[in-house]
Scaffold this active site. Structure first.
Site, mmCIF file in Angstrom:
data_model
loop_
_atom_site.group_PDB
_atom_site.id
_atom_site.type_symbol
_atom_site.label_atom_id
_atom_site.label_comp_id
_atom_site.label_asym_id
_atom_site.label_seq_id
_atom_site.Cartn_x
_atom_site.Cartn_y
_atom_site.Cartn_z
ATOM 1 C CG ASP A 29 35.688 66.344 36.375
ATOM 2 O OD1 ASP A 29 35.818 66.869 35.149
ATOM 3 O OD2 ASP A 29 34.959 65.423 36.796
ATOM 4 N N GLY A 32 33.800 71.093 30.885
ATOM 5 C CA GLY A 32 33.068 70.856 29.645
ATOM 6 C C GLY A 32 31.593 70.800 29.810
ATOM 7 N NE ARG A 42 35.387 68.932 26.594
ATOM 8 C CZ ARG A 42 34.840 68.191 27.775
ATOM 9 N NH1 ARG A 42 33.624 68.009 27.544
ATOM 10 N NH2 ARG A 42 35.848 68.033 28.765
ATOM 11 C CB SER A 74 44.830 63.670 34.365
ATOM 12 O OG SER A 74 44.120 63.115 33.244
ATOM 13 C CG ASN A 77 42.775 65.192 31.394
ATOM 14 O OD1 ASN A 77 42.878 66.033 32.421
ATOM 15 N ND2 ASN A 77 41.538 64.483 31.244
ATOM 16 N NE ARG A 80 39.579 65.582 28.800
ATOM 17 C CZ ARG A 80 38.825 66.183 29.689
ATOM 18 N NH1 ARG A 80 38.474 67.474 29.543
ATOM 19 N NH2 ARG A 80 38.438 65.701 30.878
ATOM 20 N NE ARG A 197 35.955 64.290 39.972
ATOM 21 C CZ ARG A 197 36.541 63.286 39.187
ATOM 22 N NH1 ARG A 197 37.064 62.360 39.613
ATOM 23 N NH2 ARG A 197 36.779 63.415 37.761
ATOM 24 N NE ARG A 203 35.262 59.284 36.678
ATOM 25 C CZ ARG A 203 34.134 59.452 36.369
ATOM 26 N NH1 ARG A 203 33.389 58.517 36.651
ATOM 27 N NH2 ARG A 203 33.897 60.153 35.526
ATOM 28 C CD GLU A 216 37.907 62.766 57.063
ATOM 29 O OE1 GLU A 216 36.699 62.285 56.650
ATOM 30 O OE2 GLU A 216 38.584 61.823 57.785
HETATM 31 C C1 IPE Z 1 40.182 64.619 36.209
HETATM 32 O O1 IPE Z 1 38.859 64.825 35.476
HETATM 33 C C2 IPE Z 1 41.235 65.418 35.788
HETATM 34 C C3 IPE Z 1 41.293 66.604 36.134
HETATM 35 C C4 IPE Z 1 40.353 67.331 36.826
HETATM 36 C C5 IPE Z 1 42.520 67.358 35.697
HETATM 37 P P1 IPE Z 1 38.706 64.000 34.417
HETATM 38 O O2 IPE Z 1 37.542 64.797 33.749
HETATM 39 O O3 IPE Z 1 39.817 63.746 33.550
HETATM 40 O O4 IPE Z 1 38.254 62.673 35.072
HETATM 41 P P2 IPE Z 1 37.090 61.439 34.567
HETATM 42 O O5 IPE Z 1 37.531 60.974 33.082
HETATM 43 O O6 IPE Z 1 35.960 61.886 34.626
HETATM 44 O O7 IPE Z 1 37.359 60.343 35.434
HETATM 45 C C1 IPE Z 2 37.885 70.145 33.647
HETATM 46 O O1 IPE Z 2 36.741 69.410 33.650
HETATM 47 C C2 IPE Z 2 39.022 69.042 34.005
HETATM 48 C C3 IPE Z 2 40.029 68.938 33.171
HETATM 49 C C4 IPE Z 2 40.397 67.812 32.967
HETATM 50 C C5 IPE Z 2 40.643 70.332 32.749
HETATM 51 P P1 IPE Z 2 36.358 68.572 32.260
HETATM 52 O O2 IPE Z 2 36.967 69.125 31.039
HETATM 53 O O3 IPE Z 2 36.791 67.123 32.562
HETATM 54 O O4 IPE Z 2 34.855 68.877 32.292
HETATM 55 P P2 IPE Z 2 33.835 67.620 32.224
HETATM 56 O O5 IPE Z 2 33.994 66.692 33.018
HETATM 57 O O6 IPE Z 2 34.048 67.150 30.616
HETATM 58 O O7 IPE Z 2 32.537 68.236 32.245
HETATM 59 MG MG MG Z 3 36.031 65.530 33.711
#
Ligand code: IPE
Ligand code: IPE
Ligand code: MG
Length: 249
Positions: A29, A32, A42, A74, A77, A80, A197, A203, A216
């Site tokens: 994560d 973006g 992004r 996910s 996702n 988006r 993470r 989370r 863990e």
């Molecule tokens: C979790 O990240 C999903 C992936 C890393 C693929 P998200 O960015 O989607 O999670 P939230 O929305 O912050 O909980």
């Molecule tokens: C990658 O990070 C996880 C995916 C869902 C692909 P994000 O795209 O969620 O980036 P942030 O959390 O918005 O920074």
């Molecule tokens: Mg994210």
């Protein structure tokens, strides 16, 4: 004390190779935010994130990790903007196409966790090809979470379980925690020992809900495109200091 300023060799020397986590799971994560900090779209963050996937998959496999689960996309996702979803899907497929030979040569078995029926056709075709090509490999199992949701996985499992009950393949009284796990995408694999993470979020975001009961956790305040092999080694060193009790004393 292990820290990020030490060399890879110094960090590796602090790892007990006999007590490696068998299964490492990573919520990748922060792509973006990484891009935003640089005033870039992004998808540049997703592209850079893929470079880290290559680094971490190589590092984990060289180290002798047997199972690596990466959360890439996910079930949530899809919310988006279309442009990001399409860009991300392309970047993921490019990664798989570009890395297939190397993964195969390194004896890595690629498995997709998630419902691939909902992927665009070109993406579905490519992941099926990758799974087929690597299906006989006996090295690290690389589970890629693609259209993956922990709740969706449990429901998918229950549906298949009900079919098996109806067909008489399993008796409802024989159902237990162990054989239920055979209905999940990670069938036959041990539960994650370690979940990492980055991105600063504390989370699970619907990742491996069933499998993670006694895992863990290592959370990092850096973004996924800044996550390096050294962070992986640090988290394993940290993991090896934990006292896992599994409810005992
Ligand atoms: C979790 O990240 C999903 C992936 C890393 C693929 P998200 O960015 O989607 O999670 P939230 O929305 O912050 O909980
Ligand atoms: C990658 O990070 C996880 C995916 C869902 C692909 P994000 O795209 O969620 O980036 P942030 O959390 O918005 O920074
Ligand atoms: Mg994210």
């Amino acid at each position: 004390m292990a820290d990020i300023n030490q060399t890879i060799e110094q960090l590796k020397s602090q790892i007990d190779m006999i007590n490696l986590p068998k299964h490492v799971a990573i919520i990748m994560d922060g792509n973006g935010r990484w891009a935003k900090k640089r005033f870039l779209p992004r998808n540049f963050g997703h592209q850079e994130g893929m470079e880290r996937v290559i680094e971490i998959v190589g590092a984990a496999s060289n180290l002798g990790i047997k199972h690596l689960s990466l959360y890439a996309f996910s079930t949530e996702n899809w919310k988006r903007p279309l442009e990001e979803v399409q860009g991300l899907m392309k970047i993921l497929v490019q990664y798989i196409m570009r890395e297939l030979d190397k993964l195969h040569k390194n004896n890595v078995k690629v498995q997709i966790m998630g419902d691939i029926e909902k992927l665009p056709k070109y993406a579905k075709d490519e992941v099926i090809k990758t799974m087929r090509t690597t299906s006989q490999n006996t090295g690290m199992i690389l589970n890629i979470g693609l259209n993956y949701g922990g709740r969706d996985e449990i429901i998918f499992g229950i549906k298949n379980l009900l079919i098996d009950i109806e067909m008489g393949k399993i008796n409802i009284d024989d159902l237990n925690e162990t054989n239920f796990s055979n209905y999940l995408y990670t069938k036959g694999q041990p539960d994650p020992d370690l979940l990492i993470r980055p991105s600063g979020e504390l989370r699970l975001s619907n990742f491996m809900l069933y499998q993670i009961a006694y895992t863990e956790f290592c959370f990092y305040d850096i973004l996924w495109p800044d996550f390096t092999e050294k962070h992986l080694l640090l988290s394993i060193i940290d993991y090896q200091k934990r006292n896992r009790r599994f409810g005992g004393i």
